[in-house]
Design a protein around this motif. Structure first.
Motif, mmCIF file in Angstrom:
data_model
loop_
_atom_site.group_PDB
_atom_site.id
_atom_site.type_symbol
_atom_site.label_atom_id
_atom_site.label_comp_id
_atom_site.label_asym_id
_atom_site.label_seq_id
_atom_site.Cartn_x
_atom_site.Cartn_y
_atom_site.Cartn_z
ATOM 1 N N GLY A 12 29.899 39.875 44.702
ATOM 2 C CA GLY A 12 29.171 40.710 45.649
ATOM 3 C C GLY A 12 29.942 41.021 46.918
ATOM 4 N N GLY A 13 30.977 40.245 47.220
ATOM 5 C CA GLY A 13 31.716 40.445 48.460
ATOM 6 C C GLY A 13 33.098 41.030 48.304
ATOM 7 N N VAL A 14 33.499 41.383 47.074
ATOM 8 C CA VAL A 14 34.884 41.819 46.883
ATOM 9 C C VAL A 14 35.197 43.129 47.590
ATOM 10 C CG1 VAL A 14 35.269 40.565 44.742
ATOM 11 C CG2 VAL A 14 34.455 42.896 44.640
ATOM 12 N N PHE A 15 34.262 44.069 47.613
ATOM 13 C CA PHE A 15 34.551 45.345 48.275
ATOM 14 C C PHE A 15 34.658 45.174 49.784
ATOM 15 C CE2 PHE A 15 33.330 47.016 44.181
ATOM 16 C CZ PHE A 15 34.186 48.099 44.033
ATOM 17 N N ALA A 16 33.999 44.171 50.335
ATOM 18 C CA ALA A 16 34.071 43.942 51.775
ATOM 19 C C ALA A 16 35.415 43.348 52.202
ATOM 20 C CB ALA A 16 32.934 43.014 52.214
ATOM 21 N N VAL A 17 35.989 42.481 51.373
ATOM 22 C CA VAL A 17 37.237 41.819 51.764
ATOM 23 C C VAL A 17 38.487 42.481 51.178
ATOM 24 C CG1 VAL A 17 36.098 39.589 52.060
ATOM 25 C CG2 VAL A 17 37.185 40.123 49.885
ATOM 26 N N MET A 18 38.331 43.343 50.205
ATOM 27 C CA MET A 18 39.499 43.913 49.525
ATOM 28 C C MET A 18 40.449 44.676 50.452
ATOM 29 S SD MET A 18 40.883 43.623 46.606
ATOM 30 C CE MET A 18 39.534 43.033 45.601
ATOM 31 N N PRO A 19 39.967 45.381 51.478
ATOM 32 C CA PRO A 19 40.921 46.083 52.344
ATOM 33 C C PRO A 19 41.918 45.145 53.035
ATOM 34 C CG PRO A 19 38.706 46.910 52.735
ATOM 35 C CD PRO A 19 38.585 45.702 51.838
ATOM 36 N N ARG A 20 41.556 43.873 53.174
ATOM 37 C CA ARG A 20 42.438 42.915 53.836
ATOM 38 C C ARG A 20 43.237 42.066 52.844
ATOM 39 N NH1 ARG A 20 37.531 42.435 56.449
ATOM 40 N NH2 ARG A 20 37.172 40.375 55.587
ATOM 41 N N ALA A 21 43.018 42.279 51.545
ATOM 42 C CA ALA A 21 43.691 41.457 50.528
ATOM 43 C C ALA A 21 45.117 41.933 50.297
ATOM 44 C CB ALA A 21 42.909 41.512 49.220
ATOM 45 N N GLY A 22 46.008 40.979 50.060
ATOM 46 C CA GLY A 22 47.390 41.310 49.747
ATOM 47 C C GLY A 22 47.634 41.390 48.255
ATOM 48 N N LYS A 23 46.867 40.620 47.503
ATOM 49 C CA LYS A 23 46.960 40.633 46.043
ATOM 50 C C LYS A 23 45.736 39.944 45.479
ATOM 51 C CE LYS A 23 50.879 38.335 46.371
ATOM 52 N NZ LYS A 23 51.049 37.922 47.719
ATOM 53 N N VAL A 24 45.447 40.210 44.205
ATOM 54 C CA VAL A 24 44.324 39.594 43.506
ATOM 55 C C VAL A 24 44.881 38.802 42.345
ATOM 56 C CG1 VAL A 24 42.307 40.055 42.053
ATOM 57 C CG2 VAL A 24 42.639 41.347 44.156
ATOM 58 N N LEU A 25 44.468 37.561 42.241
ATOM 59 C CA LEU A 25 44.833 36.706 41.114
ATOM 60 C C LEU A 25 43.607 36.655 40.208
ATOM 61 C CD1 LEU A 25 47.141 34.853 40.160
ATOM 62 C CD2 LEU A 25 45.990 32.991 41.319
ATOM 63 N N ALA A 26 43.710 37.248 39.012
ATOM 64 C CA ALA A 26 42.566 37.380 38.112
ATOM 65 C C ALA A 26 42.713 36.461 36.907
ATOM 66 C CB ALA A 26 42.426 38.823 37.645
ATOM 67 N N ALA A 27 41.681 35.696 36.632
ATOM 68 C CA ALA A 27 41.678 34.789 35.486
ATOM 69 C C ALA A 27 41.603 35.582 34.191
ATOM 70 C CB ALA A 27 40.490 33.840 35.572
ATOM 71 N N ALA A 28 42.253 35.061 33.152
ATOM 72 C CA ALA A 28 42.200 35.694 31.831
ATOM 73 C C ALA A 28 41.912 34.635 30.787
ATOM 74 C CB ALA A 28 43.518 36.393 31.521
ATOM 75 N N LEU A 29 40.940 34.913 29.939
ATOM 76 C CA LEU A 29 40.682 34.037 28.794
ATOM 77 C C LEU A 29 41.644 34.390 27.668
ATOM 78 C CD1 LEU A 29 36.802 34.244 28.906
ATOM 79 C CD2 LEU A 29 38.241 32.380 29.727
ATOM 80 N N ALA A 30 41.976 35.671 27.574
ATOM 81 C CA ALA A 30 42.912 36.142 26.554
ATOM 82 C C ALA A 30 43.493 37.471 27.003
ATOM 83 C CB ALA A 30 42.200 36.303 25.215
ATOM 84 N N VAL A 31 44.723 37.739 26.554
ATOM 85 C CA VAL A 31 45.348 39.034 26.773
ATOM 86 C C VAL A 31 45.605 39.622 25.395
ATOM 87 C CG1 VAL A 31 47.322 40.278 27.718
ATOM 88 C CG2 VAL A 31 46.407 38.301 28.938
#
Length: 134
Positions: A12-31
């Motif tokens: 719920g808060g990702v759009f609020a903080v994303m402008p200040r983010a330098g990168k996103v580390l996203a979990a993956a169960l499988a690629v």
């Protein structure tokens, strides 16, 4: 260089903080290299969409066991609606409203900036990434 600042944010808060983010580390169960998608816990697709909207790079760590040309279909397994909306609130919505709670998101691999493997960081569409799973 200073210490890296890491902040965990709910969906719920990702759009609020994303402008200040330098990168996103996203979990993956499988690629799934064959289908060119990442199977991830719910909420990751929204986070990746926000990152794309703000031009923030998305990094997906992928251990060797998570890489495959084809992964089993995770389907649309559903979790409890209570995890998303409390029971009293669901009752207030009325009898004709269903709350769905999928457990997995499917993220297009083209929305990922880098897949990190034991061989280092690889472009998600690279031939080397494909060669790791053949």
């Amino acid at each position: 260089a200073g210490a890296a600042r890491v902040v965990e944010v709910g969906v719920g808060g990702v759009f609020a903080v994303m402008p200040r983010a330098g990168k996103v580390l996203a979990a993956a169960l499988a690629v799934d290299v064959g289908k060119q998608e990442v199977v991830a816990p719910r909420g990751v697709a929204a986070t990746v969409a926000a990152a794309r909207g703000f031009s923030v790079p998305v990094i997906v760590p992928a251990p060797a066991y998570a890489l495959a040309m084809s992964v089993p279909d995770f389907g649309n397994e559903m979790g409890s609606p209570a995890e998303l909306v409390p029971y009293a609130d669901r009752m207030a919505l009325g009898p004709n409203v269903a709350v769905l709670s999928p457990l997995y998101d499917y993220v297009p691999l083209k929305h990922v900036s880098v897949v990190v493997t034991a061989d280092g960081g690889l472009h998600p569409m690279s031939a080397k990434l494909r060669s790791l799973v053949l």
